[in-house]
Design a protein around this motif. Sequence first.
Motif, mmCIF file in Angstrom:
data_model
loop_
_atom_site.group_PDB
_atom_site.id
_atom_site.type_symbol
_atom_site.label_atom_id
_atom_site.label_comp_id
_atom_site.label_asym_id
_atom_site.label_seq_id
_atom_site.Cartn_x
_atom_site.Cartn_y
_atom_site.Cartn_z
ATOM 1 N N ALA A 198 1.113 -0.719 -0.381
ATOM 2 C CA ALA A 198 -0.138 0.046 0.032
ATOM 3 C C ALA A 198 0.888 1.130 0.211
ATOM 4 O O ALA A 198 0.451 2.470 -0.907
ATOM 5 C CB ALA A 198 -0.890 -0.202 1.015
ATOM 6 N N ILE A 199 1.588 1.360 0.557
ATOM 7 C CA ILE A 199 3.015 2.402 0.875
ATOM 8 C C ILE A 199 3.385 2.426 -0.381
ATOM 9 O O ILE A 199 4.021 3.756 -1.438
ATOM 10 C CB ILE A 199 3.646 2.559 2.005
ATOM 11 N N ASN A 200 3.823 1.567 -0.831
ATOM 12 C CA ASN A 200 4.735 2.057 -1.983
ATOM 13 C C ASN A 200 4.069 1.988 -3.419
ATOM 14 O O ASN A 200 3.963 2.799 -4.362
ATOM 15 C CB ASN A 200 5.171 0.025 -2.795
ATOM 16 N N LEU A 201 3.104 1.356 -3.636
ATOM 17 C CA LEU A 201 1.340 1.496 -3.982
ATOM 18 C C LEU A 201 0.901 3.497 -4.284
ATOM 19 O O LEU A 201 1.398 4.028 -5.290
ATOM 20 C CB LEU A 201 0.318 1.457 -4.180
ATOM 21 N N LEU A 202 1.212 4.413 -3.098
ATOM 22 C CA LEU A 202 0.725 5.558 -2.611
ATOM 23 C C LEU A 202 2.210 6.420 -3.487
ATOM 24 O O LEU A 202 2.155 7.693 -4.181
ATOM 25 C CB LEU A 202 1.107 5.921 -1.601
ATOM 26 N N GLU A 203 3.376 5.889 -2.867
ATOM 27 C CA GLU A 203 4.692 6.455 -3.547
ATOM 28 C C GLU A 203 5.149 6.198 -5.318
ATOM 29 O O GLU A 203 5.499 7.448 -5.436
ATOM 30 C CB GLU A 203 6.199 5.497 -2.739
ATOM 31 N N GLN A 204 4.522 4.647 -5.371
ATOM 32 C CA GLN A 204 4.705 5.254 -6.791
ATOM 33 C C GLN A 204 3.836 6.232 -7.686
ATOM 34 O O GLN A 204 4.322 7.161 -8.310
ATOM 35 C CB GLN A 204 4.137 3.815 -7.630
ATOM 36 N N ARG A 205 2.987 6.119 -6.823
ATOM 37 C CA ARG A 205 1.633 7.388 -7.844
ATOM 38 C C ARG A 205 2.099 8.829 -7.677
ATOM 39 O O ARG A 205 1.376 10.012 -8.437
ATOM 40 C CB ARG A 205 -0.329 6.990 -7.136
ATOM 41 N N GLY A 206 3.133 9.137 -6.398
ATOM 42 C CA GLY A 206 3.406 10.555 -6.310
ATOM 43 C C GLY A 206 4.581 10.546 -7.315
ATOM 44 O O GLY A 206 4.543 11.577 -7.331
ATOM 45 N N ARG A 207 4.892 9.500 -8.614
ATOM 46 C CA ARG A 207 5.569 10.097 -9.409
ATOM 47 C C ARG A 207 4.705 10.433 -10.736
ATOM 48 O O ARG A 207 5.828 10.668 -11.361
ATOM 49 C CB ARG A 207 6.874 8.847 -9.939
ATOM 50 N N HIS A 208 4.233 10.582 -10.744
ATOM 51 C CA HIS A 208 2.923 10.339 -11.785
ATOM 52 C C HIS A 208 2.308 11.480 -11.408
ATOM 53 O O HIS A 208 0.894 11.539 -10.940
ATOM 54 C CB HIS A 208 2.250 9.147 -12.452
ATOM 55 N N PHE A 209 2.412 12.873 -12.111
ATOM 56 C CA PHE A 209 2.029 14.339 -11.690
ATOM 57 C C PHE A 209 0.720 14.143 -12.763
ATOM 58 O O PHE A 209 -0.353 15.407 -12.489
ATOM 59 C CB PHE A 209 2.921 14.982 -12.195
ATOM 60 N N ASP A 210 -0.260 13.350 -13.445
ATOM 61 C CA ASP A 210 -1.348 13.096 -14.548
ATOM 62 C C ASP A 210 -2.429 12.376 -13.656
ATOM 63 O O ASP A 210 -3.351 12.511 -14.003
ATOM 64 C CB ASP A 210 -1.022 12.462 -15.978
ATOM 65 N N GLN A 211 -2.098 12.500 -12.362
ATOM 66 C CA GLN A 211 -2.575 12.125 -11.329
ATOM 67 C C GLN A 211 -2.979 12.103 -9.379
ATOM 68 O O GLN A 211 -2.164 12.892 -9.326
ATOM 69 C CB GLN A 211 -2.744 10.510 -11.348
ATOM 70 N N ARG A 212 -3.773 12.247 -9.084
ATOM 71 C CA ARG A 212 -3.944 12.832 -7.974
ATOM 72 C C ARG A 212 -2.638 12.201 -7.171
ATOM 73 O O ARG A 212 -3.057 10.765 -7.193
ATOM 74 C CB ARG A 212 -5.126 13.525 -7.036
ATOM 75 N N ASN A 213 -1.845 13.242 -5.907
ATOM 76 C CA ASN A 213 -1.339 12.411 -5.354
ATOM 77 C C ASN A 213 -0.403 13.301 -4.331
ATOM 78 O O ASN A 213 -1.440 14.130 -4.113
ATOM 79 C CB ASN A 213 -0.003 11.749 -6.637
ATOM 80 N N ILE A 214 0.047 12.278 -3.247
ATOM 81 C CA ILE A 214 0.697 13.063 -2.268
ATOM 82 C C ILE A 214 1.557 14.290 -2.108
ATOM 83 O O ILE A 214 1.351 14.836 -1.280
ATOM 84 C CB ILE A 214 1.368 12.087 -0.922
ATOM 85 N N TRP A 215 2.023 14.207 -3.249
ATOM 86 C CA TRP A 215 3.030 15.670 -3.999
ATOM 87 C C TRP A 215 2.151 16.656 -3.962
ATOM 88 O O TRP A 215 2.320 18.152 -4.150
ATOM 89 C CB TRP A 215 3.507 15.564 -4.502
ATOM 90 N N ASP A 216 0.899 16.548 -4.626
ATOM 91 C CA ASP A 216 -0.220 17.487 -5.292
ATOM 92 C C ASP A 216 -1.454 18.126 -4.276
ATOM 93 O O ASP A 216 -2.072 18.889 -4.760
ATOM 94 C CB ASP A 216 -0.285 17.359 -6.478
ATOM 95 N N VAL A 217 -1.722 17.100 -3.379
ATOM 96 C CA VAL A 217 -3.133 17.362 -2.725
ATOM 97 C C VAL A 217 -3.066 18.598 -1.957
ATOM 98 O O VAL A 217 -2.095 19.093 -1.929
ATOM 99 C CB VAL A 217 -4.088 16.059 -2.063
ATOM 100 N N ASP A 218 -4.083 18.499 -1.163
ATOM 101 C CA ASP A 218 -4.460 20.482 -0.882
ATOM 102 C C ASP A 218 -4.101 20.239 0.609
ATOM 103 O O ASP A 218 -4.331 21.208 1.663
ATOM 104 C CB ASP A 218 -5.153 21.594 -1.316
ATOM 105 N N SER A 219 -4.636 19.095 1.125
ATOM 106 C CA SER A 219 -4.981 18.689 3.125
ATOM 107 C C SER A 219 -4.423 17.153 2.875
ATOM 108 O O SER A 219 -4.043 16.060 2.290
ATOM 109 C CB SER A 219 -6.266 19.115 2.707
ATOM 110 N N MET A 220 -3.626 17.089 4.576
ATOM 111 C CA MET A 220 -4.225 16.010 4.953
ATOM 112 C C MET A 220 -4.809 14.601 5.046
ATOM 113 O O MET A 220 -5.255 14.139 4.924
ATOM 114 C CB MET A 220 -3.771 16.763 6.471
ATOM 115 N N PHE A 221 -6.559 15.659 5.007
ATOM 116 C CA PHE A 221 -7.019 14.682 4.490
ATOM 117 C C PHE A 221 -7.083 14.526 3.746
ATOM 118 O O PHE A 221 -7.753 12.889 3.461
ATOM 119 C CB PHE A 221 -8.708 15.695 4.567
ATOM 120 N N GLU A 222 -6.918 14.217 2.724
ATOM 121 C CA GLU A 222 -6.995 13.880 1.018
ATOM 122 C C GLU A 222 -5.401 13.624 1.355
ATOM 123 O O GLU A 222 -5.814 11.245 0.567
ATOM 124 C CB GLU A 222 -6.957 15.119 0.236
#
Length: 255
Positions: free
Chosen positions: A59-83
């Motif tokens: 689950a963590i690796n999936l979250l991290e992997q998606r953080g490398r693709h900026f064409d989708q919502r990810n931990i590096w571009d969301v605006d809140s900790m809720f997201e």
Amino acid sequence: MTYCVALKLNAGLVFASDSRTNAGVDQIACFKKMRTFVNPDDRVIVIMSSGNLSITQNAINLLEQRGRHFDQRNIWDVDSMFEVAQLLGEALREVRQHDGVFLAQNNVDASANFIVGGQLRGEAMRLFLVYAEGNFIEAGEETPYFQIGETKYGKPIIDRVINSDTPLSDAVKCVLVSFDSTMRSNLSVGLPIDLVCYNRSSLKLDFQRHITQDDAYFSQISRRWSEGLKGVFASLPNPEWLRDIDMSHRFSADS
């Protein structure tokens, strides 16, 4: 088994996790259960996990992997900790849906839990507990901390000491005592301990420590807490309503 605890205080955040995954007479395995995501001056995110190791890692690796693709919502571009908590819950559900049926066929428990907290620029610090189903709750003024894993032995000291106004230094001492109490009562929780402190609004990782068997401060805390408990116990008054029983036992022994 594992033990993780996180505190949300007015002064900042404290996170701590052990590293023991399996313990037995001839088998001890250690894996880190804390992951940090830091972009200085923008966001600090700390995630801790308990439960099925393959589920939490994937689950963590999936979250991290998606953080490398900026064409989708990810931990590096969301605006809140809720997201951020939403993204982690979604990743957990996806991994459990993919792997859970196969684990169930072999009677392997696929449950997992996360604690995720931190601060994003423009938002206050926040702390969440993510359940195995992917839903989550947020820490508040009345309950400023979360625990996952083997929680019962370390909870009493936190309940007695911690409130929102507790200074970070006192909070760290309390957390270490909580771990010491847990490790004394459950051998499946053990060193090393990963400890992180975050000062409110700093937007950087202020302090990290990897506490091992050779850590002098943790050894001192453990020894002095044990000695202090014994001393306080010895100073407690005996119950007056047992005095007659004690006296009768003494007379019987003398005769």
